[in-house]
Design a protein around this motif. Sequence first.
Motif, short mmCIF file in Angstrom:
data_model
loop_
_atom_site.label_atom_id
_atom_site.label_comp_id
_atom_site.label_asym_id
_atom_site.label_seq_id
_atom_site.Cartn_x
_atom_site.Cartn_y
_atom_site.Cartn_z
N ILE A 119 12.82 7.94 5.86
CA ILE A 119 13.80 8.97 5.46
C ILE A 119 15.17 8.34 5.24
O ILE A 119 15.86 8.64 4.25
CB ILE A 119 13.88 10.08 6.53
N GLY A 120 15.57 7.46 6.17
CA GLY A 120 16.88 6.83 6.04
C GLY A 120 17.00 6.01 4.76
O GLY A 120 17.97 6.14 4.01
N MET A 121 16.02 5.14 4.51
CA MET A 121 16.08 4.31 3.30
C MET A 121 15.93 5.16 2.04
O MET A 121 16.62 4.94 1.05
CB MET A 121 14.97 3.25 3.34
N GLY A 122 15.03 6.15 2.10
CA GLY A 122 14.83 7.00 0.95
C GLY A 122 16.08 7.79 0.60
O GLY A 122 16.48 7.87 -0.57
N LEU A 123 16.73 8.35 1.61
CA LEU A 123 17.95 9.13 1.38
C LEU A 123 19.07 8.22 0.86
O LEU A 123 19.81 8.59 -0.06
CB LEU A 123 18.38 9.80 2.69
N VAL A 174 20.75 9.65 17.11
CA VAL A 174 21.65 10.80 17.28
C VAL A 174 20.93 12.13 17.11
O VAL A 174 21.15 13.06 17.90
CB VAL A 174 22.84 10.72 16.29
N LEU A 175 20.06 12.22 16.12
CA LEU A 175 19.35 13.48 15.89
C LEU A 175 18.56 13.97 17.11
O LEU A 175 18.46 15.18 17.32
CB LEU A 175 18.43 13.36 14.67
N PRO A 176 17.98 13.08 17.93
CA PRO A 176 17.29 13.58 19.14
C PRO A 176 18.21 14.38 20.06
O PRO A 176 17.75 15.29 20.75
CB PRO A 176 16.81 12.29 19.81
N ASP A 177 19.50 14.07 20.06
CA ASP A 177 20.44 14.85 20.87
C ASP A 177 20.59 16.27 20.33
O ASP A 177 21.02 17.18 21.04
CB ASP A 177 21.83 14.17 20.89
N TYR A 209 20.67 4.52 12.43
CA TYR A 209 21.00 4.80 13.82
C TYR A 209 21.21 6.29 14.04
O TYR A 209 20.76 6.84 15.06
CB TYR A 209 22.27 4.03 14.24
N PHE A 210 21.88 6.94 13.11
CA PHE A 210 22.15 8.37 13.26
C PHE A 210 20.84 9.16 13.27
O PHE A 210 20.63 10.03 14.12
CB PHE A 210 23.05 8.86 12.12
N SER A 214 14.18 -2.90 11.98
CA SER A 214 13.93 -3.45 13.31
C SER A 214 14.94 -2.91 14.32
O SER A 214 14.67 -2.88 15.53
CB SER A 214 13.98 -4.98 13.29
N ALA A 215 16.10 -2.47 13.83
CA ALA A 215 17.14 -1.93 14.71
C ALA A 215 16.74 -0.60 15.32
O ALA A 215 17.30 -0.18 16.33
CB ALA A 215 18.46 -1.77 13.94
N ILE A 216 15.75 0.07 14.69
CA ILE A 216 15.28 1.34 15.25
C ILE A 216 13.82 1.23 15.71
O ILE A 216 13.08 2.19 15.69
CB ILE A 216 15.46 2.51 14.25
N THR A 217 13.45 0.02 16.08
CA THR A 217 12.16 -0.30 16.71
C THR A 217 10.95 -0.21 15.80
O THR A 217 9.82 -0.17 16.30
CB THR A 217 11.91 0.59 17.96
N VAL A 218 11.13 -0.16 14.49
CA VAL A 218 9.98 -0.20 13.59
C VAL A 218 9.39 -1.60 13.63
O VAL A 218 10.11 -2.60 13.50
CB VAL A 218 10.39 0.15 12.14
N LEU A 219 8.08 -1.71 13.81
CA LEU A 219 7.42 -3.01 13.92
C LEU A 219 7.13 -3.60 12.55
O LEU A 219 5.99 -3.92 12.22
CB LEU A 219 6.14 -2.88 14.74
#
Length: 219
Positions: A93-97, A77-80, A72-73, A164-169
């Motif tokens: 990136i999220g899963m890899g990190l 959040v990063l777009p802000d 989610y961040f 899916s929470a960040i709209t990945v299909l």
Amino acid sequence: MEWDWDFAWSIMPTLLAGFRITLIATVLGAMVAAVLGLVFAILRRSPNRLVARTTGFVVEFIRGTPLLVQLYFIFYVLPDLGIRLPALTAGVIGMGLHYATYAAEVYRGGIEAVPRGQWEAAKATNLTTRQTWLHVVLPQAVPPMIPAMANYLLAMFKETPLLSAITVLELMNQAKSVANSSYRYVEPMTLVGVMFLVVSLISVIGLRWLERRYGRISR
């Protein structure tokens, strides 16, 4: 609700498209985790205390927060802050990190298992630090790590539904889309469960083989 084979077959192309995205996200995420994990492990062994402690704090902070919050961040959040990433890129990136922090501990264990005499022998033969890592340490440290790393790869695959929470299909998102539009949940959710189960069973067989093959090396 009765099982409808015609409906099940009709939604398979959509689910397979999502399954493809799931596999891509898993493989790319694993590559990021493998590279970043090694970087974290090396930095934590740095003679510079500031570098070692800062890296240790970052690793523990990431490990101590849920993957979903991190996703989610990165995506929302990063777009802000002026950083916009495509959904799949943000997911990778999220899963890899996140899994890099676990890979770092696996690397650390493997590196520390290399006898100290090997480091001293490399130093005695005037090998550079880079040559020592590439030709002495890593070839001995990596094989015992493989079963644990493969286990984290399987865990990452199972957590791709979070994307899916960040709209990945990915697979789960496609299944939810089909279910919501058709008001039939049995077929898409069952097929998703079967796909994950089949891949997991195949992976478990592979893990057992890796443990038998490389477990001997680590003993």
